[in-house]
Design a protein around this motif. Sequence first.
Motif, short mmCIF file in Angstrom:
data_model
loop_
_atom_site.label_atom_id
_atom_site.label_comp_id
_atom_site.label_asym_id
_atom_site.label_seq_id
_atom_site.Cartn_x
_atom_site.Cartn_y
_atom_site.Cartn_z
N MET A 11 58.63 -49.84 -59.97
CA MET A 11 59.63 -50.89 -60.37
C MET A 11 60.07 -51.75 -61.72
O MET A 11 58.90 -51.17 -62.42
CB MET A 11 59.51 -52.29 -59.89
N MET A 12 60.73 -52.12 -62.40
CA MET A 12 60.69 -52.38 -63.70
C MET A 12 60.17 -53.71 -64.01
O MET A 12 60.45 -54.54 -63.07
CB MET A 12 62.40 -52.04 -64.62
N PRO A 13 59.66 -54.28 -65.60
CA PRO A 13 59.16 -54.94 -65.16
C PRO A 13 59.70 -55.71 -65.74
O PRO A 13 60.57 -56.20 -66.73
CB PRO A 13 57.92 -54.93 -65.96
N ASP A 14 59.48 -57.52 -65.15
CA ASP A 14 60.40 -58.34 -65.82
C ASP A 14 60.50 -58.67 -67.48
O ASP A 14 59.24 -59.53 -67.88
CB ASP A 14 60.37 -59.30 -64.75
N ILE A 15 60.28 -58.41 -68.07
CA ILE A 15 60.33 -58.41 -69.45
C ILE A 15 60.90 -59.98 -70.06
O ILE A 15 62.40 -59.66 -69.93
CB ILE A 15 60.78 -57.24 -70.34
N ASP A 16 60.49 -60.40 -71.24
CA ASP A 16 60.80 -62.34 -71.31
C ASP A 16 61.76 -61.29 -72.86
O ASP A 16 60.82 -60.98 -73.96
CB ASP A 16 60.65 -62.86 -71.85
N TYR A 17 62.49 -60.97 -73.31
CA TYR A 17 63.45 -60.16 -74.45
C TYR A 17 63.12 -61.30 -75.85
O TYR A 17 62.89 -61.23 -76.18
CB TYR A 17 64.23 -59.67 -74.02
#
Length: 413
Positions: free
Chosen positions: A1-7
Amino acid sequence: MMPDIDYAVLFEALPSPYLILDPRLVILDANVAYQRVASLRRDQLLGRYIFDAFPDNPQDPDADGVRNLSASFARVLASGEPDTMALQRYDVRDPRRAGRFTEHWWSPVNTPVVDSEGEVTCIIHRAEDVTAFVRSRRFRNQGGGELTPREEGMEAELYARARELQRLNEELRLAHGRERQVAVTLQEAMLHSPDLARHPNIAVRYLPAIGSLNVCGDWYDTVDLSDSRFAVAVGDVVGHGLQAATVMGMLRSALSAVSRTVPGPAQALEILGLYARSLDGAMATTAVTAMVDSRSNLIMYSSAGHPPPVLLRRDGSWELLDQATDPPLGARPEHVLRPQAGVAYETGDTLVLYTDGLIERRDEDIDSGVGRLTSALSTCADLGPETLADTLLQRLHLTAGSSDDIALVVIRL
């Protein structure tokens, strides 16, 4: 799963200094590293034109940071490709001493963000501050010891950048030579106006936008209709480069042909508008055309969304030809008759037609640009067409280069 990144958090944490600019070069964001090297807070940066926030050092007569960085941004906007700059000296204001600048050296890279249609929506400006490294090299060159591991790493990166720039410059040199020859040939063919040679009282000027290979979407033309009547027109196709120039050439030729067969300017623009609907890239083109009758001393004109021509009187007063303005070509879903108006002139008056590159400025209402033009004209009524054209460009054209092309026609009536 793709991590939930705070850009947003990621952008703030980047160790290298980054700015995000819109296509007008207005600052949209600056990460913490950039704020630190610039000694400015985010609220002191956001919403500002980058060269207002970072002007050249006025104490350095050889300062060229604004010119070099502006040229890099122009290449990015024109090509949609990243641009890696050579090592650049660009001094910044000293926050501790008002009016003073401190020496800074940068290793900049400008990267475009492109939307699904290929348009540049913003520019990511990475500017590594290598001032400490440059000063350290000076010190080492004077017998001050060996480089630290960090300095050696920075030197290796700069060397890699230099090799990449050398390769890109060679590719660009070869490509530019070929494209420039095509562009110059195309421009000369498209803007050639045989009838203009018979009018020594008409001066024309054309200035391309930065990065446009000398061809853009603006045009001018003159067409002899009879011994006492001739038509003059200027137009502006949306966009820059070879594609816009191709559309411009087709519209210009069509208007030149139709002007010879219809009674007046309004009918010419009606037919041109119908043609524009079938031509990819022609929508939203603006144009204005005027018919000058030297026997009756009358100017008939019509405009398709274009800035108004100016009739400069011999006494320095002026009149905007804005009584027959309609939307740009192809803007209406159904065909509607275009308006036409007339104005009388006296021998010695001057008619000035232009495209919006002459008057438009960043974050400024177009009426302000028209006011600047008429103010300049009011002091130039006694100048001949050639001198007047040069004077207008000197007073109104951005000396650092325009982001839009300019066509200008000056007629001594």
